[in-house]
Design a protein around this motif. Structure first.
Motif, PDB file in Angstrom:
ATOM      1  N   TYR A   1       7.645 -10.966  -3.189  1.00 24.51           N
ATOM      2  CA  TYR A   1       6.697 -10.533  -4.223  1.00 24.51           C
ATOM      3  C   TYR A   1       5.292 -10.403  -3.628  1.00 24.51           C
ATOM      4  O   TYR A   1       4.580  -9.432  -3.884  1.00 24.51           O
ATOM      5  CB  TYR A   1       6.700 -11.531  -5.382  1.00 24.51           C
TER       6      TYR A   1
ATOM      7  N   HIS B   1       3.066  -6.881  -2.943  1.00 24.70           N
ATOM      8  CA  HIS B   1       1.760  -6.639  -3.562  1.00 24.70           C
ATOM      9  C   HIS B   1       0.625  -6.888  -2.568  1.00 24.70           C
ATOM     10  O   HIS B   1      -0.492  -7.237  -2.943  1.00 24.70           O
ATOM     11  CB  HIS B   1       1.582  -7.531  -4.797  1.00 24.70           C
TER      12      HIS B   1
ATOM     13  N   GLU C   1      -2.421  -4.672  -3.227  1.00 29.13           N
ATOM     14  CA  GLU C   1      -3.218  -5.123  -4.372  1.00 29.13           C
ATOM     15  C   GLU C   1      -4.046  -6.344  -4.020  1.00 29.13           C
ATOM     16  O   GLU C   1      -5.219  -6.470  -4.418  1.00 29.13           O
ATOM     17  CB  GLU C   1      -2.308  -5.424  -5.567  1.00 29.13           C
TER      18      GLU C   1
END
Length: 617
Positions: A4, A8, A11
């Motif tokens: 995860y 990301h 981001e």
């Protein structure tokens, strides 16, 4: 959780950078520092998460990467409450990684494009003697297949009946079509532009020449994907050394803060950003000048090239055949003969015919009647009531057109010079012999000389064209070596042999047939007007297909490579200076060390930015 975080990563990098900007704005314009600590802490945490995951994964395979050192240094910075160091280091590390990866993103579109170009169906002769459409998977060796005008040749085989003109650019790279008749070999993926013939399948599926192109591209791309980055090699020594030094300092001095300071000052901020920033600056400069460099590995490889291999058509030549020489019969008016020639050729789509029309765009044209296309030979037509035979030497012989010893000798001389020959007879009397050939790119000879001056020792030509043409081009350009009649797999194999001899090989080409060689070479350079496959497979793309860009590209690669080395020396030198001063003097402290540390990052960035203004002459 690890997946995860890595998913990301982009981001998190944006969050990290945004909070750094917020902290900076707050310090100078907003609350004058109230938001700064919180913003920097969150920025540091957001930035260190993906780095820590990568560090953990590398430790699992017993590799102490720079990710490990950066993670420990950032944690140390948090421990001594140097939040700005944690935030800045993580942002530079992540941003540099993304900038580099953006230029290295080679997709599998090349393989997809090749696969889409492969024939999917074929007209196969069944037991009743009829030709029925079947899947290419149903074709086996020995089957009889039918190919019509505009159709793709489904397999490698031999023509058993019929004739036509086949565009073999996907295999040989040559723009001119090849005449095929009974006994001629044809290859899968080529296109029958005019005519109809039956062939007997000899090689099918992955065994075809086109299938081998796809296989070679896949293998070469896979071998390159595992190449180690320079920074990873360096980290094998640098990272453990700094970690060991921090541990030793901590054990000897019993000073945890000093040990953490060693890690913080030893954190390779300038080192990890130095190569990517130089890389991106060099790539940015190239992009402004129509040069696409696909990553730092490409730049490093190309900067050390000592052998450059060229395709001929579309690379050293312009890829557009032109009338090179005309031999006329003094007993026949040459202007009227050329007008007759153009009048007939204007009705044909054959590349040689179009070359004639483009050479004489303004001549008078006569009405043409009773046109008869002779497959694999040429055209017989009537112009102003006169019979005209236009085509190859065999067509002349079949129509009892006599050539004298002098005319035969001159035509053989033209052929030895790499020309394709076109004969025209009027009223059974030879009127013209044309030598048609592709033209060399302007300034190509001087550009090759400049390449030699930059350290390229070997200039080699590999082509699918006949050896006579290849020799003529090589002699004209003073190349080191030249080989003709080469299939794509032959070119790739030859490049592999050069590499086994220790040569750093760059291949320059533009066609589908060039893709195996582009992928096999240490560096592949494609002309921008070439096929999508060649462009996707290559490491460097000259977007405007300007051969004059080749020398500036090599200069830029060398300048970028030198810039990377300069940044490494600066980064390592500053770290050594800081650690030496920290351990053997009393003048330096965390504040001063961090200032010098950040200054070194600024220096390598400014040094790299010089590449943006590097002039490509």
């Amino acid at each position: 959780m690890q997946k995860y975080i890595l998913a990301h990563k982009k981001e998190l990098t944006i969050i990290n950078g945004s909070l750094l900007l917020l902290a900076l704005a707050d310090h100078f314009f907003l609350t004058r520092g109230k938001i700064v600590p919180v913003a920097l802490i969150i920025a540091g945490v957001a930035g260190v998460l993906p780095i820590a995951v990568q560090a953990f994964q590398s430790l699992k395979v017993k590799v102490v990467s720079i990710d490990v050192l950066v993670t420990i240094a950032v944690l140390g910075a948090f421990f001594v409450k140097s939040y700005e160091e944690a935030a800045v280091v993580t942002f530079l590390f992540l941003a540099g990684h993304f900038l580099e990866q953006a230029t290295l993103s080679k997709t599998r579109k090349a393989i997809k494009s090749l696969t889409e170009m492969a024939p999917e169906v074929s007209l196969k002769k069944d037991q009743t003697g009829k030709f029925v459409e079947v899947s290419i998977d149903e074709v086996t060796q020995g089957d009889t297949l039918l190919v019509k005008t505009g159709g793709k040749v489904p397999v490698d085989g031999k023509v058993i009946s019929g004739s036509g003109y086949v565009n073999e650019a996907s295999i040989t790279g040559e723009s001119k079509v090849a005449a095929k008749q009974a006994g001629s070999l044809v290859y899968a993926g080529t296109i029958l532009e005019n005519g109809t013939f039956q062939l007997q399948a000899e090689r099918v599926g992955e065994e075809t020449a086109f299938g081998k192109i796809i296989e070679l591209v896949e293998e070469a791309q896979d071998s390159k994907s595992n190449a180690e980055r320079f920074i990873d090699k360096f980290s094998k020594y640098y990272t453990p050394a700094v970690l060991l030094l921090a541990i030793v300092v901590g054990l000897i001095t019993k000073d945890i803060e000093l040990a953490v300071t060693v890690l913080v000052l030893g954190c390779p901020g300038a080192l990890v950003i130095g190569i990517p920033v130089s890389n991106v600056a060099g790539i940015g400069n190239g992009a402004k000048h129509g040069i696409l460099l696909k990553g730092s590995e490409t730049i490093q490889n190309f900067s050390k090239v000592d052998t450059m291999v060229f395709d001929k058509t579309g690379t050293l030549t312009v890829g557009a055949p032109q009338v090179n020489k005309v031999i006329s019969n003094p007993e026949i008016n040459e202007n009227k003969a050329i007008s007759t020639l153009v009048s007939i050729e204007a009705e044909s789509d054959h590349p040689l015919a179009q070359a004639v029309v483009k050479t004489y765009p303004n001549v008078t044209r006569y009405p043409v009647s009773q046109t008869q296309v002779i497959k694999g030979g040429g055209i017989i037509a009537t112009v102003k009531g006169v019979k005209v035979v236009l085509g190859n030497l065999q067509l002349m012989k079949n129509n009892q057109i006599k050539l004298g010893p002098g005319e035969i000798a001159r035509s053989e001389q033209l052929e030895s010079e790499g020309n394709s020959l076109v004969f025209m007879a009027i009223n059974n009397q030879l009127a013209l012999i044309l030598g048609i050939k592709d033209q060399l790119r302007p300034n190509v000879k001087s550009e090759l000389l400049r390449l030699r001056k930059l350290g390229v020792k070997n200039l080699i030509l590999l082509s699918g064209d006949n050896q006579g043409t290849v020799n003529q081009v090589a002699q004209n350009l003073r190349l080191t070596e030249a080989k003709g009649n080469m299939m794509p797999e032959d070119k790739a194999a030859y490049i592999t042999e050069l590499q086994k001899k220790g040569q750093n090989v760059t291949f320059v080409g533009d066609g589908v047939n060039d893709s195996p060689s582009l992928a096999t070479a240490n560096t592949g350079i494609a002309m921008g007007n070439g096929t999508d496959v060649a462009i996707d497979t290559s490491d460097i793309v000259l977007m405007n297909s300007d051969f004059d860009r080749l020398v500036p590209t090599l200069k830029l690669a060398k300048a970028t490579s030198h810039n990377m080395l300069q940044n490494i020396v600066i980064a390592v030198g500053v770290v050594v200076f800081l650690l030496t001063s920290l351990l053997f003097s009393s003048w330096i402290n965390m504040g001063i060390g961090m200032f010098v540390h950040e200054a070194s990052i600024l220096v390598v960035i400014l040094n790299a930015i010089r590449l943006l203004n590097y002039r490509l002459k």
